[in-house]
Design a protein around this motif. Structure first.
Motif, PDB file in Angstrom:
ATOM      1  N   THR A   5       0.790  -1.423   0.184  1.00 30.76           N
ATOM      2  CA  THR A   5      -0.138  -0.085  -0.066  1.00 30.76           C
ATOM      3  C   THR A   5       1.072   1.139  -0.040  1.00 30.76           C
ATOM      4  O   THR A   5       0.547   2.101  -0.749  1.00 30.76           O
ATOM      5  CB  THR A   5      -0.957  -0.055   1.035  1.00 30.76           C
ATOM      6  N   ILE A 232      -5.700   3.756   0.868  1.00 32.92           N
ATOM      7  CA  ILE A 232      -4.480   4.459   0.579  1.00 32.92           C
ATOM      8  C   ILE A 232      -4.858   5.851   1.127  1.00 32.92           C
ATOM      9  O   ILE A 232      -3.665   6.624   1.761  1.00 32.92           O
ATOM     10  CB  ILE A 232      -4.452   4.730  -1.014  1.00 32.92           C
ATOM     11  N   TYR A 267       1.083  -5.176  -5.219  1.00 34.39           N
ATOM     12  CA  TYR A 267      -0.192  -4.687  -5.000  1.00 34.39           C
ATOM     13  C   TYR A 267      -1.089  -5.361  -6.391  1.00 34.39           C
ATOM     14  O   TYR A 267      -1.884  -4.471  -6.745  1.00 34.39           O
ATOM     15  CB  TYR A 267      -0.552  -3.214  -4.863  1.00 34.39           C
TER      16      TYR A 267
END
Length: 269
Positions: A5, A232, A267
């Motif tokens: 992240t 995020i 990710y």
């Protein structure tokens, strides 16, 4: 924040710094909102521009420009002084894809009804919000009052159905967020509560980032993509919408280039 992240946030922040600039707005119907310093005019420009924001962007720009030019610089005054007969005559030759002059005239008369009842679109949107984070109620309230005036058809999406309501959430992004690109104006609505406007470009990006596996850009898909960005940037989950969707819209910014930049096993890109 997990390492994947953090890496993604770093890359998204680089894109935001590079492309969240006014020079990258054109072609985007957001451009028209800059002509209206008074938020009471800007919200009208925003809802008209977003209502027509489907199809090829060049055609969207032409359609929105034609409508706003006829309405003149005082949008609120135009709406509040409109009568059905004169509006119908003014827009009788308007046609943009599924939208006709009848749809557009009905939207304008519906906006008149909203403003007459509440004073502004913002007041209608927030009247029962009380700081809450469910913005769908405000969208439903505006749409219900517009539809009650009759005939606006598909121009305002129904948040109570399964649609992603891309155009409605685009309108909210423009009116709520304030930065180098989004002009804002609705300062009492929290940016943290916004939903990502999911068009074809953001749908691909959501899959690219592993935020969704949905096969269609519906309301569930929009919620999943928004939640991915919220992990995020919880205070502003729609922050990266503009800079990311330049890819595939602007000449010289290809979606494959974005994918190469974002690629990272951590990710799922």
């Amino acid at each position: 924040m997990k390492i994947g992240t953090r890496k993604l946030k770093s890359k998204l922040d680089q894109l935001y710094s590079a492309y969240n600039q006014k020079q990258y707005i054109d072609p985007d119907p957001l451009l028209f909102l800059y002509n209206y310093p008074d938020v009471r005019d800007r919200e009208i420009a925003g809802i008209i521009a977003s209502s027509l924001a489907y199809g090829r962007v060049a055609m969207i720009m032409q359609a929105v420009s034609a409508v706003l030019k006829k309405m003149g610089p005082d949008l609120r005054g135009f709406v509040m002084n409109a009568d059905p007969e004169s509006i119908a005559g003014m827009f009788q030759n308007f046609k943009y894809r599924f939208a006709t002059g009848e749809h557009l005239s009905a939207l304008i008369m519906g906006l008149q009804a909203v403003i007459a009842d509440y004073g502004s679109l913002a007041a209608c949107f927030t009247v029962d919000q009380a700081g809450g984070t469910d913005l769908s109620e405000g969208l439903v309230r505006i749409r219900t009052r517009v539809v009650r005036a009759g005939g606006a058809g598909h121009l305002l999406a129904d948040p109570q159905k399964t649609s992603a309501c891309k155009r409605s959430h685009l309108f909210l992004r423009w009116m709520v967020r304030k930065d180098q690109v989004d002009p804002g104006g609705w300062s009492n609505v929290p940016a943290a509560a916004l939903t990502c406007p999911v068009d074809a470009h953001m749908f691909k990006i959501g899959h690219m980032l592993g935020f969704t596996k949905r096969r269609s850009a519906d309301g569930v898909c929009a919620a999943q993509i928004t939640q991915g960005f919220r992990r995020i940037c919880p205070e502003d989950p729609v922050k990266y919408d503009f800079c990311l969707t330049r890819f595939g819209i602007r000449d010289g910014l290809d979606m494959s280039e974005l994918k190469r930049f974002l690629k990272d096993d951590d990710y799922h890109v």
